[in-house]
Design an enzyme around this catalytic site. Sequence first.
Site, PDB file in Angstrom:
ATOM      1  N   GLU A  64       0.836  -1.209   0.000  1.00 31.16           N
ATOM      2  CA  GLU A  64       0.000   0.000   0.000  1.00 31.16           C
ATOM      3  C   GLU A  64       0.867   1.254   0.000  1.00 31.16           C
ATOM      4  O   GLU A  64       2.085   1.195   0.164  1.00 31.16           O
ATOM      5  CB  GLU A  64      -0.951  -0.044   1.200  1.00 31.16           C
ATOM      6  CG  GLU A  64      -1.905  -1.231   1.102  1.00 31.16           C
ATOM      7  CD  GLU A  64      -2.944  -1.282   2.207  1.00 31.16           C
ATOM      8  OE1 GLU A  64      -2.844  -0.504   3.191  1.00 31.16           O
ATOM      9  OE2 GLU A  64      -3.861  -2.120   2.091  1.00 31.16           O
ATOM     10  N   GLU A  75      -1.841 -10.476  -5.483  1.00 30.58           N
ATOM     11  CA  GLU A  75      -1.871 -11.322  -6.682  1.00 30.58           C
ATOM     12  C   GLU A  75      -1.067 -10.696  -7.816  1.00 30.58           C
ATOM     13  O   GLU A  75      -0.294 -11.366  -8.506  1.00 30.58           O
ATOM     14  CB  GLU A  75      -3.318 -11.532  -7.166  1.00 30.58           C
ATOM     15  CG  GLU A  75      -4.218 -12.250  -6.187  1.00 30.58           C
ATOM     16  CD  GLU A  75      -4.939 -11.311  -5.232  1.00 30.58           C
ATOM     17  OE1 GLU A  75      -4.323 -10.338  -4.769  1.00 30.58           O
ATOM     18  OE2 GLU A  75      -6.113 -11.557  -4.950  1.00 30.58           O
ATOM     19  N   CYS A 112      -9.756  -9.306  -6.522  1.00 30.62           N
ATOM     20  CA  CYS A 112     -10.508  -8.179  -7.090  1.00 30.62           C
ATOM     21  C   CYS A 112     -10.592  -8.321  -8.612  1.00 30.62           C
ATOM     22  O   CYS A 112      -9.887  -9.141  -9.220  1.00 30.62           O
ATOM     23  CB  CYS A 112      -9.846  -6.851  -6.712  1.00 30.62           C
ATOM     24  SG  CYS A 112      -8.391  -6.451  -7.705  1.00 30.62           S
ATOM     25  N   CYS A 115      -7.288  -7.948 -10.595  1.00 34.72           N
ATOM     26  CA  CYS A 115      -6.405  -9.121 -10.499  1.00 34.72           C
ATOM     27  C   CYS A 115      -6.932 -10.257 -11.360  1.00 34.72           C
ATOM     28  O   CYS A 115      -6.162 -10.989 -11.995  1.00 34.72           O
ATOM     29  CB  CYS A 115      -6.257  -9.559  -9.045  1.00 34.72           C
ATOM     30  SG  CYS A 115      -5.225  -8.428  -8.085  1.00 34.72           S
TER      31      CYS A 115
HETATM   32  N1  THU Z   1      -6.056  -6.909  -1.700  1.00 28.75           N
HETATM   33  C1  THU Z   1      -5.239  -7.861  -2.225  1.00 28.75           C
HETATM   34  O1  THU Z   1      -4.006  -7.780  -2.116  1.00 28.75           O
HETATM   35  N2  THU Z   1      -5.804  -8.898  -2.869  1.00 28.75           N
HETATM   36  C2  THU Z   1      -7.146  -9.132  -2.919  1.00 28.75           C
HETATM   37  O2  THU Z   1      -7.555 -10.132  -3.481  1.00 28.75           O
HETATM   38  C3  THU Z   1      -8.080  -8.182  -2.329  1.00 28.75           C
HETATM   39  C4  THU Z   1      -7.484  -6.917  -1.839  1.00 28.75           C
HETATM   40  C5  THU Z   1      -5.434  -5.814  -0.945  1.00 28.75           C
HETATM   41  C6  THU Z   1      -5.508  -4.453  -1.562  1.00 28.75           C
HETATM   42  C7  THU Z   1      -5.370  -3.578  -0.330  1.00 28.75           C
HETATM   43  O3  THU Z   1      -3.995  -3.451  -0.011  1.00 28.75           O
HETATM   44  C8  THU Z   1      -6.035  -4.375   0.762  1.00 28.75           C
HETATM   45  O4  THU Z   1      -6.069  -5.722   0.297  1.00 28.75           O
HETATM   46  C9  THU Z   1      -7.430  -3.921   1.110  1.00 28.75           C
HETATM   47  O5  THU Z   1      -8.241  -3.875   0.021  1.00 28.75           O
END
Ligand code: THU
Length: 157
Positions: A64, A75, A112, A115
């Site tokens: 982040e 992913e 998401c 991804c």
């Molecule tokens: N996130 C992922 O890394 N993968 C997912 O499949 C869903 C969301 C992360 C993005 C963000 O850093 C945090 O999870 C909250 O959405």
Amino acid sequence: MTKNVLEIEYERYESLNELSVEDRELAEAAVKAVSGAYAPYSKFNVGAAVRLSDGQIITGANQENAAYPSGLCAERTAMFYANANNPDKSMVSIAIAAVKDGQLCGRPATPCGQCRQVMAEYQTKGGVPMTILLVGADYILKFARVESVLPFIFDSL
Ligand code: THU
């Protein structure tokens, strides 16, 4: 006009012990990869593990940023690294795990849309189905190919 119904087949496992040796190894790699997450804003730590056609496992974790859109999911972190360093190998499987409040989420985290789209492209590029393992503490879901989680894929290749 015809009305059509789309069916999605997937497998549900109640524990890691039920998985094949390879799937279990990948699922455990995804859980381990969570430790690489940098998620001070959402506090939702995600790990992903990609298996390549030569058997090697590449991992990634969400990253982040204070400028929120600059971050990246686990992913895509894993897949981009995998393809950047192994452009001639297919991605045969990806496992995903998420930790909240220090605990592996009971219900598996689902990738998401962005991804899923990236998975679709690498599946097409690799020429073999990419299986998807969603690893939760309560149960694990397995999908045989990206179409199972992204029907009607956009694919311009
Ligand atoms: N996130 C992922 O890394 N993968 C997912 O499949 C869903 C969301 C992360 C993005 C963000 O850093 C945090 O999870 C909250 O959405």
